[in-house]
Design a protein around this motif. Sequence first.
Motif, PDB file in Angstrom:
ATOM      1  N   VAL A 198       9.981   6.524  -0.088  1.00  0.00           N
ATOM      2  CA  VAL A 198       9.437   5.440   0.472  1.00  0.00           C
ATOM      3  C   VAL A 198      10.278   4.266   0.790  1.00  0.00           C
ATOM      4  O   VAL A 198      10.129   3.668   1.910  1.00  0.00           O
ATOM      5  CB  VAL A 198       8.002   5.044  -0.008  1.00  0.00           C
ATOM      6  CG1 VAL A 198       7.453   3.773   0.276  1.00  0.00           C
ATOM      7  CG2 VAL A 198       6.805   6.098  -0.068  1.00  0.00           C
ATOM      8  N   LEU A 199      10.956   4.159  -0.113  1.00  0.00           N
ATOM      9  CA  LEU A 199      11.854   2.927   0.010  1.00  0.00           C
ATOM     10  C   LEU A 199      13.054   3.304   0.865  1.00  0.00           C
ATOM     11  O   LEU A 199      13.333   2.129   1.762  1.00  0.00           O
ATOM     12  CB  LEU A 199      12.777   2.950  -1.574  1.00  0.00           C
ATOM     13  CG  LEU A 199      13.729   1.624  -1.538  1.00  0.00           C
ATOM     14  CD1 LEU A 199      13.146   0.165  -1.198  1.00  0.00           C
ATOM     15  CD2 LEU A 199      14.333   1.598  -2.940  1.00  0.00           C
ATOM     16  N   ALA A 230      14.968   1.647   6.610  1.00  0.00           N
ATOM     17  CA  ALA A 230      15.119   2.125   7.628  1.00  0.00           C
ATOM     18  C   ALA A 230      14.362   1.107   8.967  1.00  0.00           C
ATOM     19  O   ALA A 230      14.906   0.866   9.810  1.00  0.00           O
ATOM     20  CB  ALA A 230      14.887   3.588   8.179  1.00  0.00           C
ATOM     21  N   MET A 231      13.006   0.993   8.455  1.00  0.00           N
ATOM     22  CA  MET A 231      12.282   0.247   9.204  1.00  0.00           C
ATOM     23  C   MET A 231      12.841  -1.527   9.294  1.00  0.00           C
ATOM     24  O   MET A 231      12.739  -1.795  10.287  1.00  0.00           O
ATOM     25  CB  MET A 231      10.859  -0.016   8.831  1.00  0.00           C
ATOM     26  CG  MET A 231      10.088   1.355   8.833  1.00  0.00           C
ATOM     27  SD  MET A 231       8.535   1.437   8.183  1.00  0.00           S
ATOM     28  CE  MET A 231       7.701   0.453   8.945  1.00  0.00           C
ATOM     29  N   THR A 232      13.436  -1.646   8.262  1.00  0.00           N
ATOM     30  CA  THR A 232      13.946  -3.160   8.249  1.00  0.00           C
ATOM     31  C   THR A 232      15.020  -3.088   8.958  1.00  0.00           C
ATOM     32  O   THR A 232      15.413  -4.189   9.607  1.00  0.00           O
ATOM     33  CB  THR A 232      14.087  -3.528   6.522  1.00  0.00           C
ATOM     34  OG1 THR A 232      13.058  -3.471   5.776  1.00  0.00           O
ATOM     35  CG2 THR A 232      14.860  -4.936   6.524  1.00  0.00           C
ATOM     36  N   ALA A 261       0.933  -1.184  -0.144  1.00  0.00           N
ATOM     37  CA  ALA A 261      -0.088  -0.067  -0.040  1.00  0.00           C
ATOM     38  C   ALA A 261       0.713   1.309  -0.077  1.00  0.00           C
ATOM     39  O   ALA A 261       0.386   2.290  -0.819  1.00  0.00           O
ATOM     40  CB  ALA A 261      -0.833   0.002   1.029  1.00  0.00           C
ATOM     41  N   MET A 262       2.007   1.330   0.874  1.00  0.00           N
ATOM     42  CA  MET A 262       2.963   2.491   1.030  1.00  0.00           C
ATOM     43  C   MET A 262       3.587   2.741  -0.375  1.00  0.00           C
ATOM     44  O   MET A 262       4.030   3.581  -0.669  1.00  0.00           O
ATOM     45  CB  MET A 262       3.809   2.377   2.057  1.00  0.00           C
ATOM     46  CG  MET A 262       3.098   2.376   3.363  1.00  0.00           C
ATOM     47  SD  MET A 262       4.301   2.537   4.827  1.00  0.00           S
ATOM     48  CE  MET A 262       5.259   0.978   4.715  1.00  0.00           C
ATOM     49  N   LEU A 263       3.817   1.440  -0.720  1.00  0.00           N
ATOM     50  CA  LEU A 263       4.713   1.712  -2.249  1.00  0.00           C
ATOM     51  C   LEU A 263       3.701   1.935  -3.374  1.00  0.00           C
ATOM     52  O   LEU A 263       4.206   2.022  -4.470  1.00  0.00           O
ATOM     53  CB  LEU A 263       5.473   0.146  -2.558  1.00  0.00           C
ATOM     54  CG  LEU A 263       6.743   0.094  -1.423  1.00  0.00           C
ATOM     55  CD1 LEU A 263       7.369  -1.283  -1.757  1.00  0.00           C
ATOM     56  CD2 LEU A 263       7.444   1.304  -1.764  1.00  0.00           C
ATOM     57  N   GLY A 264       2.585   1.953  -3.216  1.00  0.00           N
ATOM     58  CA  GLY A 264       1.324   2.444  -4.265  1.00  0.00           C
ATOM     59  C   GLY A 264       1.117   1.108  -5.184  1.00  0.00           C
ATOM     60  O   GLY A 264       0.830   1.394  -6.199  1.00  0.00           O
TER      61      GLY A 264
END
Length: 119
Positions: A102-103, A108-110, A26-29
Amino acid sequence: MGYACPVCEIPQQDETHLANHLAFSAMLGREGHEEWLDEHVPDWEGMGPEELGERAAAFATEEEFETVFEDTTGNRGGAGRFEDAVPPQRGRQAMGGEASEVLAEAEAMTREMYESEEE
């Protein structure tokens, strides 16, 4: 057993993987994922993977997949460190500003996830 993504039918190992797949897509569209989440789990953006996974799994088809998922082998496909698990940054220059942001956020989350697992 696992779940087929209710949007694109890509197999996911469990509820948490399903939640992460749906949210990142969803965040990556990626087509249909955000719309599906908005319709079926309207408050999805404020949820963690466990809660989102539980809610999304209620709408997903539970299936038995013959594929062995990388993280069921105990070595994450041979990756022992975050740097080993993240693919090379090919094509980033070709991305637009928002997609690149977004990437970077996903990376960063990963990284945070891997660091918290090591503690």
